[in-house]
Scaffold this motif. Sequence first.
Motif, PDB file in Angstrom:
ATOM      1  N   PRO A  50       0.826  -1.211   0.000  1.00 44.07           N
ATOM      2  CA  PRO A  50       0.000   0.000   0.000  1.00 44.07           C
ATOM      3  C   PRO A  50       0.861   1.262   0.000  1.00 44.07           C
ATOM      4  CG  PRO A  50      -0.749  -1.564   1.675  1.00 44.07           C
ATOM      5  CD  PRO A  50       0.534  -2.101   1.134  1.00 44.07           C
ATOM      6  N   GLY A  51       0.523   2.200  -0.897  1.00 49.56           N
ATOM      7  CA  GLY A  51       1.297   3.442  -0.982  1.00 49.56           C
ATOM      8  C   GLY A  51       2.401   3.381  -2.026  1.00 49.56           C
ATOM      9  N   GLN A  52       2.633   2.193  -2.616  1.00 51.22           N
ATOM     10  CA  GLN A  52       3.644   2.067  -3.668  1.00 51.22           C
ATOM     11  C   GLN A  52       2.945   1.761  -4.994  1.00 51.22           C
ATOM     12  OE1 GLN A  52       6.847   2.848  -2.807  1.00 51.22           O
ATOM     13  NE2 GLN A  52       5.884   3.188  -0.819  1.00 51.22           N
ATOM     14  N   MET A 286       4.286  -6.153   5.971  1.00 49.12           N
ATOM     15  CA  MET A 286       3.900  -6.571   7.331  1.00 49.12           C
ATOM     16  C   MET A 286       3.505  -5.370   8.182  1.00 49.12           C
ATOM     17  SD  MET A 286       6.533  -9.558   8.562  1.00 49.12           S
ATOM     18  CE  MET A 286       7.924  -8.479   8.756  1.00 49.12           C
ATOM     19  N   VAL A 287       4.331  -4.345   8.127  1.00 53.95           N
ATOM     20  CA  VAL A 287       4.066  -3.161   8.956  1.00 53.95           C
ATOM     21  C   VAL A 287       2.805  -2.449   8.468  1.00 53.95           C
ATOM     22  CG1 VAL A 287       4.949  -0.895   9.653  1.00 53.95           C
ATOM     23  CG2 VAL A 287       6.480  -2.876   9.603  1.00 53.95           C
ATOM     24  N   LYS A 288       2.666  -2.353   7.141  1.00 52.22           N
ATOM     25  CA  LYS A 288       1.483  -1.682   6.584  1.00 52.22           C
ATOM     26  C   LYS A 288       0.204  -2.405   6.990  1.00 52.22           C
ATOM     27  CE  LYS A 288       2.767   1.890   4.162  1.00 52.22           C
ATOM     28  NZ  LYS A 288       2.198   3.231   4.399  1.00 52.22           N
ATOM     29  N   ALA A 289       0.240  -3.739   6.941  1.00 48.92           N
ATOM     30  CA  ALA A 289      -0.955  -4.515   7.278  1.00 48.92           C
ATOM     31  C   ALA A 289      -1.310  -4.345   8.755  1.00 48.92           C
ATOM     32  CB  ALA A 289      -0.733  -5.994   6.947  1.00 48.92           C
ATOM     33  N   ALA A 291      -0.460  -1.870  10.692  1.00 48.59           N
ATOM     34  CA  ALA A 291      -0.859  -0.477  10.940  1.00 48.59           C
ATOM     35  C   ALA A 291      -2.292  -0.238  10.466  1.00 48.59           C
ATOM     36  CB  ALA A 291       0.107   0.482  10.250  1.00 48.59           C
ATOM     37  N   ALA A 292      -2.641  -0.839   9.324  1.00 45.81           N
ATOM     38  CA  ALA A 292      -3.997  -0.663   8.793  1.00 45.81           C
ATOM     39  C   ALA A 292      -5.040  -1.238   9.751  1.00 45.81           C
ATOM     40  CB  ALA A 292      -4.110  -1.329   7.414  1.00 45.81           C
ATOM     41  N   GLY A 294      -4.699  -1.051  12.902  1.00 47.77           N
ATOM     42  CA  GLY A 294      -4.611  -0.292  14.147  1.00 47.77           C
ATOM     43  C   GLY A 294      -3.831  -1.021  15.233  1.00 47.77           C
ATOM     44  N   TRP A 295      -3.051  -2.020  14.848  1.00 47.68           N
ATOM     45  CA  TRP A 295      -2.333  -2.820  15.838  1.00 47.68           C
ATOM     46  C   TRP A 295      -0.997  -2.215  16.236  1.00 47.68           C
ATOM     47  CZ3 TRP A 295      -3.220  -7.877  12.599  1.00 47.68           C
ATOM     48  CH2 TRP A 295      -4.554  -8.258  12.730  1.00 47.68           C
ATOM     49  N   ILE A 296      -0.396  -1.424  15.361  1.00 45.18           N
ATOM     50  CA  ILE A 296       0.866  -0.772  15.707  1.00 45.18           C
ATOM     51  C   ILE A 296       0.860   0.647  15.162  1.00 45.18           C
ATOM     52  CG2 ILE A 296       2.342  -2.850  15.823  1.00 45.18           C
ATOM     53  CD1 ILE A 296       3.237  -2.209  13.003  1.00 45.18           C
ATOM     54  N   ASP A 297       1.754   1.443  15.678  1.00 49.91           N
ATOM     55  CA  ASP A 297       1.900   2.836  15.261  1.00 49.91           C
ATOM     56  C   ASP A 297       2.961   2.861  14.155  1.00 49.91           C
ATOM     57  OD1 ASP A 297       2.943   5.446  15.040  1.00 49.91           O
ATOM     58  OD2 ASP A 297       2.470   5.917  17.134  1.00 49.91           O
ATOM     59  N   GLU A 298       2.515   3.046  12.903  1.00 50.78           N
ATOM     60  CA  GLU A 298       3.423   2.920  11.760  1.00 50.78           C
ATOM     61  C   GLU A 298       4.650   3.813  11.880  1.00 50.78           C
ATOM     62  OE1 GLU A 298       1.728   3.752   7.909  1.00 50.78           O
ATOM     63  OE2 GLU A 298       3.608   3.334   6.871  1.00 50.78           O
ATOM     64  N   LYS A 299       4.430   5.086  12.172  1.00 49.59           N
ATOM     65  CA  LYS A 299       5.557   6.021  12.205  1.00 49.59           C
ATOM     66  C   LYS A 299       6.602   5.594  13.246  1.00 49.59           C
ATOM     67  CE  LYS A 299       6.579  10.757  13.596  1.00 49.59           C
ATOM     68  NZ  LYS A 299       6.053  12.104  13.871  1.00 49.59           N
ATOM     69  N   ARG A 300       6.143   5.272  14.438  1.00 54.13           N
ATOM     70  CA  ARG A 300       7.104   4.895  15.488  1.00 54.13           C
ATOM     71  C   ARG A 300       7.815   3.588  15.166  1.00 54.13           C
ATOM     72  NH1 ARG A 300       4.941   4.883  21.290  1.00 54.13           N
ATOM     73  NH2 ARG A 300       7.146   4.382  21.615  1.00 54.13           N
ATOM     74  N   VAL A 301       7.059   2.629  14.644  1.00 54.90           N
ATOM     75  CA  VAL A 301       7.660   1.333  14.304  1.00 54.90           C
ATOM     76  C   VAL A 301       8.708   1.500  13.194  1.00 54.90           C
ATOM     77  CG1 VAL A 301       7.174  -0.868  13.145  1.00 54.90           C
ATOM     78  CG2 VAL A 301       5.813  -0.169  15.113  1.00 54.90           C
ATOM     79  N   VAL A 302       8.361   2.283  12.192  1.00 54.16           N
ATOM     80  CA  VAL A 302       9.276   2.435  11.053  1.00 54.16           C
ATOM     81  C   VAL A 302      10.549   3.161  11.478  1.00 54.16           C
ATOM     82  CG1 VAL A 302       9.563   3.539   8.797  1.00 54.16           C
ATOM     83  CG2 VAL A 302       7.462   2.296   9.318  1.00 54.16           C
ATOM     84  N   LEU A 303      10.396   4.233  12.243  1.00 53.45           N
ATOM     85  CA  LEU A 303      11.601   4.967  12.653  1.00 53.45           C
ATOM     86  C   LEU A 303      12.479   4.106  13.565  1.00 53.45           C
ATOM     87  CD1 LEU A 303      10.192   8.590  13.132  1.00 53.45           C
ATOM     88  CD2 LEU A 303      11.547   7.699  11.216  1.00 53.45           C
ATOM     89  N   GLU A 304      11.833   3.285  14.399  1.00 52.73           N
ATOM     90  CA  GLU A 304      12.595   2.391  15.274  1.00 52.73           C
ATOM     91  C   GLU A 304      13.347   1.333  14.451  1.00 52.73           C
ATOM     92  OE1 GLU A 304      10.213   0.968  18.523  1.00 52.73           O
ATOM     93  OE2 GLU A 304      11.534  -0.757  18.866  1.00 52.73           O
ATOM     94  N   MET A 305      12.641   0.805  13.445  1.00 53.30           N
ATOM     95  CA  MET A 305      13.240  -0.225  12.592  1.00 53.30           C
ATOM     96  C   MET A 305      14.421   0.359  11.797  1.00 53.30           C
ATOM     97  SD  MET A 305      11.017  -2.706  10.147  1.00 53.30           S
ATOM     98  CE  MET A 305      10.475  -1.516   8.973  1.00 53.30           C
TER      99      MET A 305
END
Length: 332
Positions: A50-52, A286-289, A291-292, A294-305
């Motif tokens: 999603p988004g690509q 995985m992260v997009k799914a 986040a969609a 509502g199970w994780i915070d995309e921005k925080r997870v991505v920056l942490e990763m």
Amino acid sequence: MFPAHRPRRLRSNENLRRMVREYSLSVDDFIYPLFVRPGQGERRPIASMPGQFQLSIDEIVKEAEESLSLGVPAILLFGIPADKDAVGSEAYDPNGIVCEAVRAVKEAVPEIVVITDVCLCEYTDHGHCGVVHRKERQGREELVIDNDATLKLLVKESVAHGEAGADMVAPSDMMDGRIGAIRNGLDEAGFHDLPIMAYSAKYASAFYGPFREAAESPPQFGDRSTYQMDPPNSDEAIREVELDIQEGADIVMTKPALAYMDITRRVKDTFNIPIATYNVSGEYAMVKAAAANGWIDEKRVVLEMLTGFRRAGADLILTYWAKDAARWLGGG
Ligand code: PBG
């Protein structure tokens, strides 16, 4: 006796934490992978990413402009050709999709670093990264990749990209001896200064699933395990990187990024050369799914990763989040 050191003393306030932070994440280190397809005004969404999008050349030019305006210094181009055949002819056609895209981007946004994927899998009808022969052994059909025939085509592809104006080539095929062959071929064609970013430690990974939809390049039979690395191996990654450096690689890569951060760290500790890591399609999906849902915070997870990749030793990160992360880091 001195009073014991109390780690918490340095964690009490954001500015203090900022001062003692060991690694940082910067837009300077991002490379944004893009998929280019034929057509005009085309933005075809990639369902599993999603988004690509698969983008036509005019849209790629817009992406390049936007990326650079956000501070992203480089894009990596993957081609989706109109026609595929057994030997991936469009890969080394000077009028093929990637060469045309490189020319268009370099004309419109000359400052952005344009890196090209050098591989045959997007261009072959069988979806493998090299020339394939099918061989019968003990009554079973077996797939044999013709390594040396493939090298000649990869050299042609690299030279075609150089002639189109690419700033760097990135061979992702994992054939033996490809970096040396491409380096010689580029030098002979006068491209002494064109750098090579080698996919050196590239594993046969299930994390590439969505990419194969995006690039329309799933293998039609067999898999890539005879040429990509076996996931349980670590020493072998060191041997692969060492060979690529000897053969002339300027940047080496580990791929995928997330499940292989130990490999990135070993490579960083062993060699003295820029390292890139590829935050691949499956990691994105995985992260997009999640986040969609509502199970994780995309921005925080991505920056942490992404910060984790830097801590593991990566100098450069190839990521589909390049633009988003650039916005997030800029306070957006
Ligand atoms: C091969 C290539 C692949 C990826 C980049 N280059 C797929 C593969 O080896 O099967 C995967 C990238 C991703 O999953 O994001 N040309």
